[in-house]
Design an enzyme around this catalytic site. Sequence first.
Site, short mmCIF file in Angstrom:
data_model
loop_
_atom_site.label_atom_id
_atom_site.label_comp_id
_atom_site.label_asym_id
_atom_site.label_seq_id
_atom_site.Cartn_x
_atom_site.Cartn_y
_atom_site.Cartn_z
N ASP A 45 15.07 88.33 32.29
CA ASP A 45 15.68 87.47 33.28
C ASP A 45 14.90 86.17 33.31
O ASP A 45 13.94 86.02 34.04
CB ASP A 45 15.56 88.16 34.65
CG ASP A 45 16.79 87.90 35.51
OD1 ASP A 45 17.66 87.15 35.08
OD2 ASP A 45 16.84 88.47 36.61
N GLU A 129 28.00 83.08 33.28
CA GLU A 129 28.70 83.23 34.55
C GLU A 129 29.92 82.31 34.66
O GLU A 129 29.84 81.14 34.31
CB GLU A 129 27.71 82.87 35.67
CG GLU A 129 28.13 83.30 37.02
CD GLU A 129 27.06 84.18 37.69
OE1 GLU A 129 26.08 84.59 37.02
OE2 GLU A 129 27.21 84.43 38.88
N LYS A 165 30.12 86.97 33.29
CA LYS A 165 29.65 87.46 34.59
C LYS A 165 30.60 87.06 35.70
O LYS A 165 31.01 85.91 35.81
CB LYS A 165 28.27 86.88 34.90
CG LYS A 165 27.17 87.68 34.28
CD LYS A 165 25.88 87.55 35.06
CE LYS A 165 25.15 86.29 34.69
NZ LYS A 165 23.76 86.30 35.20
N THR A 189 28.44 91.43 38.59
CA THR A 189 27.13 91.23 39.20
C THR A 189 27.24 91.26 40.73
O THR A 189 28.33 91.41 41.28
CB THR A 189 26.49 89.94 38.64
OG1 THR A 189 25.29 89.68 39.36
CG2 THR A 189 27.40 88.76 38.74
N PHE A 211 21.65 95.60 42.38
CA PHE A 211 20.37 94.96 42.70
C PHE A 211 19.56 95.83 43.68
O PHE A 211 19.64 95.63 44.90
CB PHE A 211 20.62 93.59 43.33
CG PHE A 211 21.16 92.54 42.38
CD1 PHE A 211 21.08 92.70 41.01
CD2 PHE A 211 21.74 91.37 42.87
CE1 PHE A 211 21.57 91.73 40.14
CE2 PHE A 211 22.22 90.39 42.02
CZ PHE A 211 22.14 90.57 40.64
C1 LIG Z 1 24.33 90.91 33.89
O1 LIG Z 1 24.12 90.11 35.03
C2 LIG Z 1 22.92 90.36 35.72
C3 LIG Z 1 22.94 89.59 37.03
O2 LIG Z 1 22.91 88.22 36.86
C4 LIG Z 1 21.75 90.06 34.84
O3 LIG Z 1 20.55 90.32 35.52
C5 LIG Z 1 21.86 90.90 33.58
O4 LIG Z 1 20.81 90.59 32.69
C6 LIG Z 1 23.19 90.70 32.90
N1 LIG Z 1 23.27 91.62 31.76
C7 LIG Z 1 23.23 91.23 30.50
C8 LIG Z 1 23.29 92.30 29.45
O5 LIG Z 1 23.19 90.08 30.18
#
Ligand SMILES: *[C@@H]1O[C@H](CO)[C@@H](O)[C@H](O)[C@H]1NC(C)=O
Length: 367
Positions: A45, A129, A165, A189, A211
């Site tokens: 992230d 997103e 997303k 998400t 989350f």
């Molecule tokens: C999907 O979205 C979430 C929330 O923003 C993020 O943390 C996660 O890494 C995403 N998954 C992928 C595989 O990119």
Amino acid sequence: MLVFALSAALAGARPTAGRASPRMLAVSDTSQLAQLAGMTVLSIDSGNLDVVREYAHTGFITDATTNPLFVSQAGLSGDAVYAAMVDEAVAYAQVRASGDEAVSLAMDRLAVNLGLQISKLVRGYVSTEVDVRLSFDVEQSLARARRIIAMYEEAGVPRSRILIKLAGTWEGMLTAEQLQREGIDVNITLVFAFIQAVVAAQRGARLISPFPGRVLDWHKARGAGPTFAPAEDPGVVLCSQIYAYYKKHAHATICMPASWRPSRGSAPEFAIDEIVALAGSDRMTIPPALLQQLAASEDPLQRVLEPKAAAAACTIDALGDGKVDEALFRSMMAADGCGPDKLAEGIKAFVADTERLDAAIRAKFEK
Ligand SMILES: *[C@@H]1O[C@H](CO)[C@@H](O)[C@H](O)[C@H]1NC(C)=O
């Protein structure tokens, strides 16, 4: 023992591309990070390309994501790498649209530019997103998602590498259902309630992001805790339940928790409590600071979630005769409490990030 070079200095989320001389950190193949990567597919992230690159090089990170905050930070950073992406996005939009339409096109283009760079660094999925201001509008979300995918494909990145997303609203679920029919994978998400996970799976979403940390925040703000055994942390309980429900009812949807808090209190070593308690989850998204903490520990890591055992232990029947309808979704959300509160709060925060970027891009057009 394998030793990987990692940057310890780059834990912040703020993009600062092009910085040389990162501090080096050794990651052994017996570290908790390596152990976790052996049971759970990991995503980083961070909107910082340098950070993504370094962790991708360890071999332990498969996916990466952008979000409105990262895109906004990239757009506003002034750093040369990101400035070039912004300039390209503005120029691209300028010749194709005008007014508000040009601004939104430039914003999508910037997200794609960032995603394209990330797609070169990781081998798995890259999430992008849809403008979070469209979280209650199916038609417009569909149009924007298709446009994002078209830009990726035009640049040579197939849709199989991208996750669109969408926020976990009712409209997000309907959008996901249609996109999946078109072969576009979706990441739902802002999942805070069990019913969101159920509906996302019924509508065929490829992946959901619950989350746990923010679920814990909600319960603590209402007087629960203040500390929990990790297995009893309400965020951990939610994610474990979702995992088990998906396995029991043979949903292919991936459960990918993100957002982590210490269950047992504020001591630094508790920061990875929820991660450890969900080890074995299909996938997880982890920020650099916690990846680093996992990399630094050699303690044995027990697998907690395992498909067969979880399915066997799950006592929750399939909800809603195959497909939960809108009325049931909304009433179960309302009854959940945490779901609607945290969903609204999450959307609001992403809207603020998006508005900041919108204003900056708009200023570029007016120059
Ligand atoms: C999907 O979205 C979430 C929330 O923003 C993020 O943390 C996660 O890494 C995403 N998954 C992928 C595989 O990119």
